[in-house]
Design an enzyme around this catalytic site. Structure first.
Site: not given
Length: 337
Positions: A214, A219, A223, A249
């Site tokens: 990240n 992000h 994702d 996660e």
């Protein structure tokens, strides 16, 4: 029964006018709050709205949504307390109207026969006038009932559609939107169908060094990694199993009627499949570092709750993390695979 129908209509009208007056967006959750306010079934909700009005603060979407989440977010309560009673009232009233319409039509049929007979017998005109008057009066009443029935059938259909949408929303509330896996609430609901007396196993899966992904790539890439890991998990479980995105996660898989040994074999397949991923950021053409997961495995034993099972698997996960990551650990033996 007519009284309960009239009351339901009155509350519905008050809720609609209330929303128009305060410029509240006409969506189902907002309507549910307004309806409950005027039905006077939830005193705490009424107190909060009255307090907002007294202090002259706006009844904006944030406030109404907060009330919905606090008092009505259990969609089953909405269906039980609003849509189902209202639908039952509508159906009962429709049945009564249908009976009245049928009786009116039967009366018209008999009066038509009488009118024809009187005409053939050349009886007194006043008697024929009375028959004509009765025919007209009953005909008008029947037409009014038929018109009202049409409107009520429309309302009944709208209630059915709202209940359908509510069920869809209820199902959506059980699904994690990013991965399509169940969320925690969905997991809890699925677990209700499983017996604690049977053998079940659990995997707790965590993506290693996910924060670095990240921080380094953003992000959106994070994702995408979560989605790919979820896809691999789904590809390895059976229809009887329960794959869950537990948060961030971390994933959980409940293996229905499967031993810890079977769970260990599946966990290894999942771990190896994820380790083979080769990911490249398209914009910069930069290859991401290897994606790996650590997995804790536990089996449900006698007198054990689901919370205990997940805790055991979680403890095994911590050992996998502390032992170097990218590995599976059995909760019972506490040995790295």
């Amino acid at each position: 029964m007519q009284g309960s129908f009239d009351q339901a209509i009155k509350v519905a009208e008050q809720a609609k006018e209330f929303m128009l007056l305060h410029l509240i967006a006409p969506i189902p959750s907002h309507y549910a709050v307004a309806y409950c306010y005027f039905s006077k079934e939830n005193l705490s909700l009424i107190k909060k709205i009255d307090g907002q009005l007294t202090s002259k603060k706006p009844l904006d979407a944030i406030f109404i949504d907060a009330l919905f989440n606090e008092f009505l977010s259990n969609s089953q309560n909405i269906e039980d307390n609003i849509f189902t009673p209202f639908g039952e009232t509508l159906n009962s009233t429709l049945a009564q109207l249908d009976n009245q319409v049928s009786s009116g039509q039967a009366a018209i049929s008999h009066l038509n026969k009488i009118e024809k007979t009187l005409a053939q017998l050349s009886v007194e005109k006043p008697l024929q006038n009375i028959t004509t008057f009765l025919l007209n009066a009953i005909g008008q009443s029947t037409a009014q009932h038929e018109s009202l029935s049409t409107e009520l059938y429309k309302a009944s259909e709208e209630v059915s559609q709202l209940k359908l949408k509510l069920e869809e929303s209820r199902q959506e509330a059980l699904i994690d939107t990013l991965t399509g896996l169940l969320n925690r609430r969905g997991c809890d609901k699925k677990l209700q169908a499983l017996s604690l007396d049977n053998i079940h196993s659990s995997l707790v899966i965590d993506i290693d060094h996910f924060k670095k992904v990240n921080d380094s790539f953003g992000h959106s890439i994070g994702d995408k990694v979560i989605q790919l890991v979820a896809k691999i998990i789904k590809e390895h479980v059976t229809p009887d199993d329960i794959p869950v995105r537990y948060g961030g996660e971390e994933f959980v898989v409940v293996l229905s009627n499967k031993s810890q040994q079977f769970a260990h074999t599946m966990a290894e397949k999942i771990r190896l499949a994820i380790a083979k991923l080769k990911l490249v950021q398209r914009q910069s053409n930069t290859q991401l570092p290897s994606i790996t997961v650590s997995i804790g495995i536990a089996e449900l034993h006698n007198n054990m709750t689901w919370a205990t099972l997940f805790n055991n698997a979680d403890q095994a996960l911590y050992q996998a993390k502390n032992s170097g990551r990218n590995r599976c650990v059995l909760a019972s033996a506490n040995t790295a695979a």
